[in-house]
Design a protein around this motif. Structure first.
Motif, PDB file in Angstrom:
ATOM      1  N   LEU A  87       0.817  -1.217   0.000  1.00  0.00           N
ATOM      2  CA  LEU A  87       0.000   0.000   0.000  1.00  0.00           C
ATOM      3  C   LEU A  87       0.846   1.259   0.000  1.00  0.00           C
ATOM      4  O   LEU A  87       0.570   2.216  -0.731  1.00  0.00           O
ATOM      5  CB  LEU A  87      -0.936  -0.002   1.211  1.00  0.00           C
ATOM      6  N   GLU A  88       1.874   1.288   0.811  1.00  0.00           N
ATOM      7  CA  GLU A  88       2.742   2.462   0.898  1.00  0.00           C
ATOM      8  C   GLU A  88       3.436   2.737  -0.429  1.00  0.00           C
ATOM      9  O   GLU A  88       3.510   3.876  -0.884  1.00  0.00           O
ATOM     10  CB  GLU A  88       3.781   2.255   1.997  1.00  0.00           C
ATOM     11  N   TRP A  89       3.921   1.679  -1.090  1.00  0.00           N
ATOM     12  CA  TRP A  89       4.637   1.860  -2.345  1.00  0.00           C
ATOM     13  C   TRP A  89       3.697   2.186  -3.495  1.00  0.00           C
ATOM     14  O   TRP A  89       4.059   2.940  -4.395  1.00  0.00           O
ATOM     15  CB  TRP A  89       5.465   0.615  -2.655  1.00  0.00           C
ATOM     16  N   VAL A  90       2.484   1.653  -3.455  1.00  0.00           N
ATOM     17  CA  VAL A  90       1.497   2.001  -4.473  1.00  0.00           C
ATOM     18  C   VAL A  90       1.168   3.490  -4.406  1.00  0.00           C
ATOM     19  O   VAL A  90       1.055   4.172  -5.425  1.00  0.00           O
ATOM     20  CB  VAL A  90       0.211   1.162  -4.312  1.00  0.00           C
ATOM     21  N   GLY A  91       1.038   4.003  -3.178  1.00  0.00           N
ATOM     22  CA  GLY A  91       0.770   5.426  -3.014  1.00  0.00           C
ATOM     23  C   GLY A  91       1.899   6.281  -3.551  1.00  0.00           C
ATOM     24  O   GLY A  91       1.674   7.299  -4.214  1.00  0.00           O
ATOM     25  N   MET A  92       3.129   5.864  -3.303  1.00  0.00           N
ATOM     26  CA  MET A  92       4.296   6.601  -3.778  1.00  0.00           C
ATOM     27  C   MET A  92       4.402   6.542  -5.299  1.00  0.00           C
ATOM     28  O   MET A  92       4.626   7.556  -5.968  1.00  0.00           O
ATOM     29  CB  MET A  92       5.563   6.038  -3.145  1.00  0.00           C
ATOM     30  N   LEU A  93       4.248   5.345  -5.860  1.00  0.00           N
ATOM     31  CA  LEU A  93       4.318   5.185  -7.311  1.00  0.00           C
ATOM     32  C   LEU A  93       3.203   5.957  -8.004  1.00  0.00           C
ATOM     33  O   LEU A  93       3.417   6.601  -9.032  1.00  0.00           O
ATOM     34  CB  LEU A  93       4.221   3.698  -7.681  1.00  0.00           C
ATOM     35  N   GLY A  94       2.003   5.895  -7.430  1.00  0.00           N
ATOM     36  CA  GLY A  94       0.873   6.608  -8.017  1.00  0.00           C
ATOM     37  C   GLY A  94       1.063   8.113  -7.981  1.00  0.00           C
ATOM     38  O   GLY A  94       0.733   8.813  -8.948  1.00  0.00           O
ATOM     39  N   SER A  95       1.601   8.625  -6.895  1.00  0.00           N
ATOM     40  CA  SER A  95       1.845  10.064  -6.767  1.00  0.00           C
ATOM     41  C   SER A  95       2.851  10.537  -7.807  1.00  0.00           C
ATOM     42  O   SER A  95       2.645  11.548  -8.485  1.00  0.00           O
ATOM     43  CB  SER A  95       2.357  10.395  -5.363  1.00  0.00           C
ATOM     44  N   ALA A  96       3.945   9.791  -7.957  1.00  0.00           N
ATOM     45  CA  ALA A  96       4.993  10.173  -8.901  1.00  0.00           C
ATOM     46  C   ALA A  96       4.506  10.090 -10.337  1.00  0.00           C
ATOM     47  O   ALA A  96       4.718  11.009 -11.140  1.00  0.00           O
ATOM     48  CB  ALA A  96       6.216   9.277  -8.718  1.00  0.00           C
ATOM     49  N   GLY A  97       3.844   8.987 -10.687  1.00  0.00           N
ATOM     50  CA  GLY A  97       3.351   8.807 -12.044  1.00  0.00           C
ATOM     51  C   GLY A  97       2.286   9.809 -12.425  1.00  0.00           C
ATOM     52  O   GLY A  97       2.298  10.371 -13.530  1.00  0.00           O
ATOM     53  N   THR A  98       1.348  10.065 -11.524  1.00  0.00           N
ATOM     54  CA  THR A  98       0.270  11.017 -11.800  1.00  0.00           C
ATOM     55  C   THR A  98       0.807  12.429 -11.956  1.00  0.00           C
ATOM     56  O   THR A  98       0.402  13.168 -12.863  1.00  0.00           O
ATOM     57  CB  THR A  98      -0.769  10.989 -10.666  1.00  0.00           C
ATOM     58  N   ALA A  99       1.716  12.821 -11.088  1.00  0.00           N
ATOM     59  CA  ALA A  99       2.304  14.160 -11.161  1.00  0.00           C
ATOM     60  C   ALA A  99       3.004  14.374 -12.488  1.00  0.00           C
ATOM     61  O   ALA A  99       2.868  15.422 -13.133  1.00  0.00           O
ATOM     62  CB  ALA A  99       3.267  14.383 -10.001  1.00  0.00           C
ATOM     63  N   LYS A 100       3.768  13.373 -12.924  1.00  0.00           N
ATOM     64  CA  LYS A 100       4.486  13.493 -14.192  1.00  0.00           C
ATOM     65  C   LYS A 100       3.533  13.523 -15.378  1.00  0.00           C
ATOM     66  O   LYS A 100       3.737  14.288 -16.334  1.00  0.00           O
ATOM     67  CB  LYS A 100       5.460  12.323 -14.350  1.00  0.00           C
ATOM     68  N   CYS A 101       2.499  12.707 -15.338  1.00  0.00           N
ATOM     69  CA  CYS A 101       1.530  12.657 -16.433  1.00  0.00           C
ATOM     70  C   CYS A 101       0.831  13.998 -16.605  1.00  0.00           C
ATOM     71  O   CYS A 101       0.734  14.525 -17.722  1.00  0.00           O
ATOM     72  CB  CYS A 101       0.504  11.553 -16.165  1.00  0.00           C
ATOM     73  N   VAL A 102       0.349  14.572 -15.528  1.00  0.00           N
ATOM     74  CA  VAL A 102      -0.355  15.856 -15.586  1.00  0.00           C
ATOM     75  C   VAL A 102       0.589  16.963 -16.064  1.00  0.00           C
ATOM     76  O   VAL A 102       0.234  17.763 -16.938  1.00  0.00           O
ATOM     77  CB  VAL A 102      -0.947  16.211 -14.211  1.00  0.00           C
ATOM     78  N   ALA A 103       1.790  17.016 -15.505  1.00  0.00           N
ATOM     79  CA  ALA A 103       2.757  18.050 -15.898  1.00  0.00           C
ATOM     80  C   ALA A 103       3.118  17.932 -17.371  1.00  0.00           C
ATOM     81  O   ALA A 103       3.243  18.940 -18.082  1.00  0.00           O
ATOM     82  CB  ALA A 103       4.010  17.943 -15.029  1.00  0.00           C
ATOM     83  N   SER A 104       3.273  16.700 -17.861  1.00  0.00           N
ATOM     84  CA  SER A 104       3.634  16.492 -19.265  1.00  0.00           C
ATOM     85  C   SER A 104       2.516  16.915 -20.199  1.00  0.00           C
ATOM     86  O   SER A 104       2.765  17.540 -21.240  1.00  0.00           O
ATOM     87  CB  SER A 104       3.969  15.014 -19.509  1.00  0.00           C
TER      88      SER A 104
END
Length: 305
Positions: free
Chosen positions: A214-231
């Protein structure tokens, strides 16, 4: 807006163990770049006018076709063209960016915001980190782009050195700073990404310290989502930057400036072309960001124990 307390200021200007951000960022960037290198080659070609006639669409199916064509027509090694300069650029670039941002937000908070972090502290630190990183590493990205736009396969070392000497001979030192204006424009992407990542990470903070998936899913999701939106918001600057870094064709440099390139692309190819290679870009940067940030955070947590 919820503030978070920054670590207490140390007696030195930089926070204690500031080197951790440098090492963690470099390792994270290296792993992410290796895993997603083939998509980087495809993205660069789709952004360039030199491959426009052969590849005209921007779908994920087209990305798969280009990967297949490169593999069949140029060799599997061609899928990793420019990886040498990429790694030479990514490791210092990510090290510099994470070092500047990770320490910068603490310095800014401690000196200008009563020791507390908030969105404005994150935004300022991210903008500074983007400018410093772009200026320091632009020559490396110029070489990488030129290599990826070549057909055939040359060794990374030999190809890189030949490209460097060609740029120096034909364009001088200024040639290594092609696309720098677009890189500065792209600082907005890194700024959006860092600010959004901090906000999303805060939303998933309840999972921290619990371990497990759960902790790593939250971290991976935060990083991936942030990059997707910014891109998605800032992607056209990537296309403009690639065009500015293209080599001369028949002795003529077609793209010479930020606004000249923007107007020329729209006039000749339409505004849609400003999103050329977007699918390949997202297929590369989203998992890249997830890998990079998870390694970065993991190293920081491991070193803090």
């Amino acid at each position: 807006m919820t503030d978070t307390a920054a670590p207490k200021a140390s007696t030195s200007f930089l926070p204690a163990k500031s080197w951790q951000h440098f090492v963690a960022g470099g390792l994270g960037g290296m792993c992410g770049a290796i895993v997603t290198s083939p998509f980087d080659v495809v993205k660069t070609r789709l952004q360039s006018s030199l491959f426009r006639e052969k590849h005209t669409t921007m779908s994920m199916a087209e990305t798969g076709h280009i990967l297949r064509d490169i593999y069949r027509e140029e060799s599997p090694r061609a899928l990793f063209k420019g990886l040498g300069p990429t790694l030479v650029g990514v490791v210092p670039a990510r090290s510099i960016n994470f070092f500047t941002y990770g320490n910068g937000k603490q310095v800014i908070a401690n000196n200008f915001n009563d020791g507390r972090e908030n969105t404005w502290v994150h935004l300022t630190a991210a903008a500074i980190a983007g400018i410093v990183t772009g200026t320091a590493t632009n020559p490396i990205w110029v070489v990488k782009t030129r290599l990826q736009l070549e057909s055939g396969a040359r060794t990374a070392l030999g190809g890189s050195w030949a490209t460097i000497t060609t740029i120096m001979r034909e364009e001088g030192v200024r040639g290594f700073y092609k696309g720098l204006s677009a890189s500065y424009l792209g600082v907005t992407e890194g700024t959006i990404q860092w600010v959004l990542y901090e906000r999303l990470k805060r939303l998933t903070a309840g999972t921290e310290g619990k371990g497990g998936a759960l902790e790593w899913v939250g971290m991976l999701g935060s990083a991936g989502t942030a990059k997707c939106v910014a891109s998605l918001i800032t992607y056209p600057h990537e296309v403009i930057r690639t065009r500015l870094r293209q080599p001369k064709v028949n002795g003529v440099m077609k793209y010479t400036g930020l606004w000249q390139t923007l107007r020329l692309i729209i006039a000749e190819e339409g505004a849609r072309r400003l999103y050329g290679g977007l699918s390949a870009h997202l297929m590369r940067v989203v998992p890249n960001a997830a890998v990079m940030y998870s390694i970065y955070e993991g190293i920081l947590r491991w070193e803090s124990k």
